[in-house]
Design an enzyme around this catalytic site. Structure first.
Site, PDB file in Angstrom:
ATOM      1  N   TYR A  19       7.668  16.215 -36.996  1.00  0.00           N
ATOM      2  CA  TYR A  19       8.817  16.332 -37.890  1.00  0.00           C
ATOM      3  C   TYR A  19       9.212  17.780 -38.144  1.00  0.00           C
ATOM      4  O   TYR A  19       9.457  18.180 -39.294  1.00  0.00           O
ATOM      5  CB  TYR A  19       8.527  15.649 -39.229  1.00  0.00           C
ATOM      6  N   TYR A 147      11.414   2.321 -43.453  1.00  0.00           N
ATOM      7  CA  TYR A 147      10.787   3.091 -42.376  1.00  0.00           C
ATOM      8  C   TYR A 147       9.529   2.345 -41.955  1.00  0.00           C
ATOM      9  O   TYR A 147       8.710   1.956 -42.795  1.00  0.00           O
ATOM     10  CB  TYR A 147      10.424   4.498 -42.845  1.00  0.00           C
ATOM     11  N   ASP A 240       4.967  -4.789 -44.369  1.00  0.00           N
ATOM     12  CA  ASP A 240       4.434  -3.520 -43.878  1.00  0.00           C
ATOM     13  C   ASP A 240       3.781  -2.815 -45.064  1.00  0.00           C
ATOM     14  O   ASP A 240       4.432  -2.128 -45.841  1.00  0.00           O
ATOM     15  CB  ASP A 240       5.562  -2.674 -43.285  1.00  0.00           C
ATOM     16  N   LYS A 269      -3.418   3.663 -42.965  1.00  0.00           N
ATOM     17  CA  LYS A 269      -3.514   4.829 -43.842  1.00  0.00           C
ATOM     18  C   LYS A 269      -4.780   4.814 -44.690  1.00  0.00           C
ATOM     19  O   LYS A 269      -5.817   5.286 -44.278  1.00  0.00           O
ATOM     20  CB  LYS A 269      -2.252   4.964 -44.684  1.00  0.00           C
TER      21      LYS A 269
END
Length: 421
Positions: A19, A147, A240, A269
């Site tokens: 990014y 996202y 998600d 995560k």
């Protein structure tokens, strides 16, 4: 420091950072070590981490229980492939996940990253329809502000206007990206969408918080509306929970807080507390039974090289132990109360559009654009590591962060807000 400059300067010539437009982006900050919710820089100064290494280090850095599990598994067996072989850590972890996730989510497929976990969920949803009825349902409903990752299939279900993936319009498959059903009119629109298209395999949503889209939050009623619509039209519902899973919202899973069980859930995560890569896609019994037949064609033909990575699974099991033995969810609720108390007054500022909190997440949204890279440098200069998303300055700290460190993060945001008046 000379040695640091050597590895840093030579490496910067060759590494491709995430990014970042590397021609114009400021240099990243070299980190020498970590502990708890703090980052020690190469020059000896300390940064209080408000991001938790992209939301992973929920137990804090270097937690001895996690490190001990990683070392023990490394000594015994770092990894073996799951194709034709088995190891205890993956099998134990799958069993434990089935025991703590909501409803009858009971079958787990392991991957290395959240994006791939979502890809697997999408693949399962498409093949589920093929296996069960022979239908080719190949498209998905997802939501503005959402996202789900940077791989090709997941890019297609992200908000197409959010910038990161807009260059790929016309390259990735076109999906039905619409508004979250957070009003009666929008709930009716979802119902019409599902009733008027027979090519929809699943609805895909980040429950309660849309993370990378700017920490946008919605109510449990929104998820209940989605569950009801999917049930009416025989469409799968995918949560998600890469970001929200494992306590981030104040319950173990956002699904728990909403009282809604999806057909498929994606986890990652915080699963390993930021120690190793690992993610999981879990399916309900109904979904899995469409694959569990005598036909080889009905099998899920997917197999990442490091699926069920032994060290990752060992660390994840140790992380679940910590949720059982240490007061993680109480810590999250205390964080929410403190962040709400310290940051909500900023909503009175005319240049602040919104302040929102949910569990160990806080977001201060400004009414105007600002230089994000300059803001990141500003926070570092004040001893904090905070990475704004567009107009949103957010916090996702480790659950074990000390109250005084959390206050330091809040104070930094308040000071930044004062510079934006």
């Amino acid at each position: 420091m000379a040695r640091s400059n050597e590895w840093f300067r030579s490496g910067l010539e060759h590494i491709w950072l995430p990014y970042a437009q590397m021609k114009t982006a400021p240099d990243p900050s070299p980190i020498a070590s970590t502990e708890g919710a703090r980052l020690k820089m190469e020059d000896g100064s300390i940064l209080i981490d408000g991001v938790g290494s992209w939301w992973t280090s929920v137990h804090g850095y270097n937690h001895p229980t996690l490190l001990k599990a990683a070392h023990a598994q490394l000594d015994a067996m770092p990894h073996v492939m799951l194709g034709g072989l088995a190891h205890e850590q993956a099998y134990r972890l799958a069993t434990r996940l089935a025991g703590i996730t909501p409803g009858d989510l009971y079958k787990t497929f392991f991957t290395e990253s959240g994006s791939v976990a979502v890809e697997v969920a999408m693949k399962v949803a498409v093949q589920y329809a093929m296996n069960r009825t022979g239908e080719r349902r190949t498209r998905f409903v997802s939501f503005k502000g959402g996202y789900h990752g940077d791989t090709f299939a997941t890019m297609s279900v992200c908000d197409p206007e959010e910038g990161m993936h807009s260059l790929f319009a016309g390259v990735v498959p076109e999906q039905y990206v619409t508004d979250l059903p957070d009003t009666d009119d929008r709930a009716e629109a979802i119902d019409r969408l599902l009733s008027s298209h027979n090519d929809i395999a699943a609805v895909l949503v980040e429950p309660l918080i849309q993370g990378a889209g700017g920490m946008r939050m919605h109510s449990p009623e929104t998820l209940k509306a989605l569950r009801a619509a999917c049930d009416r039209h025989d469409v799968l519902l995918i949560f998600d929970e890469i970001f929200t899973g494992f306590g981030r919202t104040g319950e173990m899973f956002a699904a728990d807080r909403a009282g809604v069980t999806p057909d498929i859930i994606c986890l990652g995560k915080a699963l390993t507390g930021g120690i190793t890569p690992l993610a999981a896609t879990m399916a309900s019994r109904r979904v899995y039974e469409a694959f569990h037949t005598d036909s080889a064609e009905h099998a899920l033909m997917h197999g990442p090289t490091f699926t069920g990575h032994a060290i990752g699974c060992a660390v994840a099991n140790a992380g679940l132990d910590l949720f059982e033995t240490e007061p993680r969810l109480d810590q999250v609720r205390a964080i929410q109360a403190q962040l709400a108390e310290e940051l909500t007054p900023l909503s009175d500022l005319p240049h602040v559009a919104d302040v929102r909190t949910c569990g160990a997440v806080a977001a201060v949204e400004f009414a105007h654009d600002f230089d994000v890279e300059a803001a990141r440098r500003w926070f570092i200069e004040r001893g904090t590591f905070i990475r704004p998303l567009g107009r949103v300055v957010y916090l996702t700290p480790a659950y074990v962060i000390a109250p005084e460190d959390l206050s330091a993060l809040s104070s930094a945001i308040a000071d930044f807000a004062a510079t934006q008046a």
